[in-house]
Write a protein that holds these residues in place. Structure first.
Motif, PDB file in Angstrom:
ATOM      1  N   LYS A   1       6.548  84.358  54.016  1.00 56.37           N
ATOM      2  CA  LYS A   1       6.204  82.940  53.824  1.00 56.37           C
ATOM      3  C   LYS A   1       6.876  82.384  52.565  1.00 56.37           C
ATOM      4  N   ILE A   2       6.938  83.217  51.516  1.00 57.03           N
ATOM      5  CA  ILE A   2       7.596  82.766  50.268  1.00 57.03           C
ATOM      6  C   ILE A   2       9.070  82.472  50.537  1.00 57.03           C
ATOM      7  N   ALA A   3       9.715  83.313  51.334  1.00 58.60           N
ATOM      8  CA  ALA A   3      11.136  83.066  51.658  1.00 58.60           C
ATOM      9  C   ALA A   3      11.281  81.714  52.368  1.00 58.60           C
ATOM     10  N   GLY A   4      10.343  81.389  53.256  1.00 56.79           N
ATOM     11  CA  GLY A   4      10.396  80.091  53.947  1.00 56.79           C
ATOM     12  C   GLY A   4      10.179  78.935  52.985  1.00 56.79           C
ATOM     13  N   LEU A   5       9.224  79.092  52.062  1.00 57.22           N
ATOM     14  CA  LEU A   5       8.978  78.036  51.076  1.00 57.22           C
ATOM     15  C   LEU A   5      10.175  77.860  50.151  1.00 57.22           C
ATOM     16  N   GLU A   6      10.806  78.980  49.758  1.00 55.53           N
ATOM     17  CA  GLU A   6      12.002  78.886  48.901  1.00 55.53           C
ATOM     18  C   GLU A   6      13.103  78.117  49.620  1.00 55.53           C
ATOM     19  N   GLU A   7      13.269  78.385  50.921  1.00 54.49           N
ATOM     20  CA  GLU A   7      14.307  77.684  51.686  1.00 54.49           C
ATOM     21  C   GLU A   7      14.025  76.185  51.707  1.00 54.49           C
ATOM     22  N   ARG A   8      12.752  75.815  51.851  1.00 49.43           N
ATOM     23  CA  ARG A   8      12.395  74.401  51.880  1.00 49.43           C
ATOM     24  C   ARG A   8      12.638  73.736  50.523  1.00 49.43           C
ATOM     25  N   LEU A   9      12.309  74.473  49.445  1.00 49.73           N
ATOM     26  CA  LEU A   9      12.523  73.920  48.100  1.00 49.73           C
ATOM     27  C   LEU A   9      14.003  73.726  47.809  1.00 49.73           C
ATOM     28  N   LEU A  10      14.840  74.603  48.334  1.00 50.29           N
ATOM     29  CA  LEU A  10      16.282  74.476  48.095  1.00 50.29           C
ATOM     30  C   LEU A  10      16.842  73.198  48.728  1.00 50.29           C
ATOM     31  N   GLN A  11      16.174  72.702  49.758  1.00 46.61           N
ATOM     32  CA  GLN A  11      16.642  71.483  50.434  1.00 46.61           C
ATOM     33  C   GLN A  11      15.915  70.227  49.936  1.00 46.61           C
ATOM     34  N   ASP A  12      14.927  70.397  49.078  1.00 45.15           N
ATOM     35  CA  ASP A  12      14.074  69.278  48.658  1.00 45.15           C
ATOM     36  C   ASP A  12      14.833  68.353  47.694  1.00 45.15           C
TER      37      ASP A  12
ATOM     38  N   GLU B   1      19.670  77.006  31.754  1.00 39.62           N
ATOM     39  CA  GLU B   1      19.067  78.014  32.633  1.00 39.62           C
ATOM     40  C   GLU B   1      18.155  77.372  33.670  1.00 39.62           C
ATOM     41  N   ARG B   2      17.450  76.323  33.242  1.00 39.73           N
ATOM     42  CA  ARG B   2      16.508  75.692  34.165  1.00 39.73           C
ATOM     43  C   ARG B   2      17.167  74.649  35.057  1.00 39.73           C
ATOM     44  N   ALA B   3      18.425  74.324  34.745  1.00 36.33           N
ATOM     45  CA  ALA B   3      19.138  73.354  35.582  1.00 36.33           C
ATOM     46  C   ALA B   3      19.669  74.045  36.832  1.00 36.33           C
ATOM     47  N   GLN B   4      18.800  74.793  37.479  1.00 38.34           N
ATOM     48  CA  GLN B   4      19.154  75.477  38.716  1.00 38.34           C
ATOM     49  C   GLN B   4      17.978  75.332  39.677  1.00 38.34           C
ATOM     50  N   LEU B   5      18.269  75.397  40.939  1.00 35.21           N
ATOM     51  CA  LEU B   5      17.199  75.304  41.929  1.00 35.21           C
ATOM     52  C   LEU B   5      16.258  76.493  41.791  1.00 35.21           C
ATOM     53  N   LEU B   6      15.018  76.328  42.205  1.00 38.27           N
ATOM     54  CA  LEU B   6      13.936  77.312  42.045  1.00 38.27           C
ATOM     55  C   LEU B   6      13.668  77.590  40.573  1.00 38.27           C
ATOM     56  N   GLY B   7      13.959  76.648  39.701  1.00 41.28           N
ATOM     57  CA  GLY B   7      13.710  76.818  38.273  1.00 41.28           C
ATOM     58  C   GLY B   7      14.520  77.931  37.651  1.00 41.28           C
ATOM     59  N   GLY B   8      15.628  78.327  38.291  1.00 39.05           N
ATOM     60  CA  GLY B   8      16.446  79.417  37.760  1.00 39.05           C
ATOM     61  C   GLY B   8      15.958  80.784  38.178  1.00 39.05           C
TER      62      GLY B   8
ATOM     63  N   PRO C   1      15.381  83.924  40.758  1.00 36.88           N
ATOM     64  CA  PRO C   1      16.061  84.400  41.969  1.00 36.88           C
ATOM     65  C   PRO C   1      15.110  84.329  43.164  1.00 36.88           C
ATOM     66  N   ARG C   2      15.656  84.379  44.350  1.00 34.53           N
ATOM     67  CA  ARG C   2      14.783  84.464  45.524  1.00 34.53           C
ATOM     68  C   ARG C   2      13.972  85.746  45.420  1.00 34.53           C
ATOM     69  N   HIS C   3      12.690  85.658  45.822  1.00 35.43           N
ATOM     70  CA  HIS C   3      11.772  86.755  45.524  1.00 35.43           C
ATOM     71  C   HIS C   3      12.223  88.091  46.129  1.00 35.43           C
ATOM     72  N   SER C   4      12.734  88.056  47.361  1.00 37.95           N
ATOM     73  CA  SER C   4      13.094  89.311  48.024  1.00 37.95           C
ATOM     74  C   SER C   4      14.586  89.585  47.991  1.00 37.95           C
ATOM     75  N   GLN C   5      15.310  88.866  47.122  1.00 45.68           N
ATOM     76  CA  GLN C   5      16.753  89.087  47.019  1.00 45.68           C
ATOM     77  C   GLN C   5      17.024  90.468  46.433  1.00 45.68           C
ATOM     78  N   ALA C   6      17.989  91.196  47.023  1.00 47.82           N
ATOM     79  CA  ALA C   6      18.281  92.555  46.538  1.00 47.82           C
ATOM     80  C   ALA C   6      18.875  92.512  45.134  1.00 47.82           C
ATOM     81  N   PHE C   7      20.020  91.873  44.986  1.00 41.90           N
ATOM     82  CA  PHE C   7      20.645  91.718  43.674  1.00 41.90           C
ATOM     83  C   PHE C   7      21.286  90.340  43.611  1.00 41.90           C
ATOM     84  N   ALA C   8      21.519  89.848  42.373  1.00 45.93           N
ATOM     85  CA  ALA C   8      22.226  88.571  42.206  1.00 45.93           C
ATOM     86  C   ALA C   8      23.655  88.719  42.722  1.00 45.93           C
ATOM     87  N   GLY C   9      24.303  87.589  43.013  1.00 49.02           N
ATOM     88  CA  GLY C   9      25.678  87.634  43.487  1.00 49.02           C
ATOM     89  C   GLY C   9      25.770  88.015  44.961  1.00 49.02           C
TER      90      GLY C   9
END
Length: 694
Positions: free
Chosen positions: A262-273, A355-362, A364-372
């Motif tokens: 559910k968090i992944a779905g909410l993150e996706e929605r916030l990225l488009q908000d 740092e905060r001038a990024q979506l999701l407040g900077g 990372p996505r909660h279940s992301q394996a690694f950055a990049g």
């Protein structure tokens, strides 16, 4: 046989005492819940939890008081393994594990961020470290009937230098660790009672001293058993409650995975908000304003001071409200004192806003394996490599550091036998797993609660706990209407890692009695670890350095008394440093792991398993490992960079590794140097010096 019967009778008495204690604690929590429902003010709930739990530990400390050296240093070596496991779990479950671990998982996801490695590395590193302790270290040290970790270096290698270096290293890593614990004590005590942070530190410090000052290891052992029960209940009750509230099932570790989807779905929605994008643009604009100020610091500073002074004059001339005049005067007083301070502050603010001038407040996505992205552009591939490398480096340092922490290894000296020490480590792992399995679940449940309830609420209806925590420490929480729409966006919320667990009952809308229980658990975690660390430092200073070096004659009782007063001095020094708020809890604790791993583990492991390790090899390995680690750590400290010529410091991180994982360089260096010098100084290789005349 009579000895066996006496021991079984002793264990039965302990079991009865534990059952009575658990029943009393559950009764106390139930009574507090009833009192809150009956109208007891929240202002009383926190202080009652703080006072009664600390008094319970103090009573145990007074009951366990002793001046007998065997009891003071190693609790008479007769603690049953299951109780030793509970005490070690409490000793281990510091403020970093109880307070900050779930917060780090909330902020960093599973893998950490490019700027701060972490996430599951903490869980995997610390758990793996206990496997090393069980297999490589604890049984061997217990078999030698020692009192302190520096004793091992003295007995195994002889001479003075191995023991002196070990004692100083124990003081260094333990002091860094204990400052973090006392910082947490101040944080909790000030929130529970409403007093200032510095006074909160002194209140908590009184509880620490009552336990460790009077009874040494014996009192600390039984206090830690009592504290472990509080820690366990304080963690499992709220996380189970929150899981039941969200998912209808209290088994949080088993059901929390549903919230990750559910968090992944909410993150996706916030990225488009659209509103979230407006917040990003507002932070970016603020960062540019700070950048413009930095282009000409003296002129900007003078201009802003002049503008504020003129504003105050205008307010006074127009007989404006006193509150407005006071606010403007405070704003003027808060301006940077000089150019250097202004440059430092504005640079920090510019970086923070960037740092905060990024979506999701900077975050990372909660279940992301690694950055990049390993399949992306060159920059994305490099970010992925750095993130993965730092994750593994931090996990390595935490694992090796666990195997070298003096206060933890000393805990297994209290087991009645070598087999008892091994069984104690197994019990420790069981008791730690009960909490560690719930930590990722707690992070996911809290993040879902924030995204689902706090985000989208109105600024004029914010809950009062936000302002209360902000008063404790402004760095812990910040919510600001950046885009001016009056609605809370996810990017406008900033939580510190040390806040998530302590504020979790308030975020989840649980009864306030649960807030008191969680705070009591955090206090127990910090106090239990601080007790063990203070005892380790005072023993190293008095027993391993003062009396060994000076060879002064003193009775065992006199040594114990001197150790107690040294403990008092160290505790006050640590409280002073903690009051300066030098850093968050996790970075301080992680640094102490790198120091402990580099200083102790290479020489200790080689000394146990390789007879060819020489005294010179051990000394060289300890000094080399410790020096490399400290050099890499301190090179990144701003105060050091201002004092030391840049040419002597690390200019760029080696292979992109963050300073907190400095042990990844120090530990291999220690092993290599200890091995090479031992080979070069083996008795068969040393050229015999023939005395003159023979």
């Amino acid at each position: 046989m009579p000895e066996g019967r006496a021991r079984r009778s002793y264990v039965r008495r302990l079991n009865r005492a534990l059952l009575l204690y658990v029943a009393g604690l559950l009764g106390f929590i139930t009574a507090m819940a009833w009192a809150e429902q009956s109208g007891l003010s929240r202002q009383w709930v926190g202080p009652i939890f703080l006072f009664l739990t600390v008094m319970a530990y103090a009573v145990i400390g007074v009951y366990g008081r002793t001046t007998d050296p065997d009891e003071y240093y190693v609790a008479g070596r007769r603690i049953p393994p299951i109780y030793n496991g509970m005490a070690a779990a409490a000793d281990w479950m510091s403020a970093a594990s109880f307070i900050s671990l779930s917060g780090a998982l909330y902020l960093q996801g599973f893998s950490g961020t490019p700027g701060q490695p972490g996430g599951l590395a903490y869980l995997m590193g610390w758990t793996g470290g206990f496997v090393l302790v069980a297999m490589l270290i604890a049984p061997h040290l217990r078999a030698m009937n020692l009192y302190t970790v520096p004793d091992f270096f003295h007995v195994r290698f002889g001479g003075s230098w191995p023991r002196i270096i070990a004692a100083l290293s124990a003081v260094l890593c333990s002091f860094t660790y204990v400052v973090a614990q006392i910082y947490a004590v101040g944080l909790i005590a000030s929130r529970l009672t409403g007093v200032q942070f510095e006074i909160g530190i002194m209140l908590g410090l009184g509880g620490v001293l009552l336990c460790s000052f009077l009874g040494g290891m014996r009192a600390i052992t039984w206090t830690q058993v009592a504290q472990y029960v509080v820690i366990l209940l304080a963690f499992l009750i709220p996380v189970s409650w929150l899981a039941y509230k969200q998912l209808g099932n209290p088994a949080a570790p088993l059901v929390a995975s549903a919230q990750i989807g559910k968090i992944a779905g909410l993150e996706e929605r916030l990225l488009q908000d659209r509103a979230e994008h407006e917040v990003v643009a507002a932070y970016r604009q603020r960062a540019r304003e700070f950048e413009a100020r930095l282009a000409d610091v003296p002129a900007t500073l003078a201009r802003e001071r002049q503008a504020l002074s003129e504003r105050i004059q205008r307010l006074r001339a127009s007989n404006a409200d006193v509150g407005l005049i006071v606010a403007a005067s405070r704003e003027l007083a808060a301006m940077p004192r000089d150019e250097a301070t202004a440059r430092e502050r504005w640079t920090r603010e510019m970086q923070l806003n960037n740092e905060r001038a990024q979506l999701l407040g900077g975050l990372p996505r909660h279940s992301q394996a690694f950055a990049g992205d390993p399949q992306g552009s060159a920059g994305e591939q490099q970010a992925f490599d750095h993130a993965r490398r730092n994750f593994l480096a931090l996990m390595f340092c935490l694992m090796v550091g666990t195997a070298g922490l003096p206060h933890l290894l000393t805990r297994y000296y209290t087991a009645p036998s070598v087999a008892g020490a091994r069984t104690s480590v197994a019990w420790t792992l069981v008791f730690i797993a009960l909490l560690y399995l719930s930590a990722p679940a707690l992070a996911a449940l809290v993040k879902f609660e924030v995204m689902n309830n706090l985000v989208g609420s109105r600024f004029d209806a914010l809950p009062s706990w936000l302002a209360q925590w902000s008063r404790v420490d402004a760095a812990l929480v910040s919510v600001e209407d950046m885009n001016g729409d009056g609605i809370v966006q996810f990017g406008e919320i900033r939580f510190g890692a040390d806040l998530i667990v302590l504020a979790m009952p308030e975020i989840g809308g649980l009864p306030y009695v649960i807030s008191g229980l969680v705070a009591a658990g955090g206090l127990a975690a910090a106090l239990s670890t601080a007790d063990g660390l203070l005892l380790t430092i005072s023993n190293a200073l008095v027993r391993d350095l003062y009396f060994r070096q000076s060879r002064r004659r003193a009775s065992p009782e006199q040594r114990v008394i001197l150790t107690k007063f040294t403990l008092l001095s160290v505790a006050l020094s640590a409280a002073f440093v903690a009051a300066l708020k030098p850093s968050e809890i996790l970075p301080m604790v992680s640094a102490s792991f790198s120091i402990a791993g580099s200083a102790f583990v290479p020489a200790m492991v080689l000394g146990i398993f390789w007879r060819g390790t020489t005294r010179a090899g051990a000394v060289a390995g300890m000094l080399a490992g410790l020096s490399v680690t400290l050099y890499y750590l301190l090179s990144q400290v701003d105060a050091v960079r201002e004092l030391v010529p840049q040419a002597l410091l690390v200019q760029q991180p080696w292979w992109g590794i963050h300073p907190v994982s400095a042990g990844v360089f120090g530990v291999p260096t220690g092993f290599a140097v200890a091995w090479l010098v031992s080979l070069a100084t083996r008795p068969g290789r040393v050229q015999r010096v023939v005395p003159d005349g023979l």
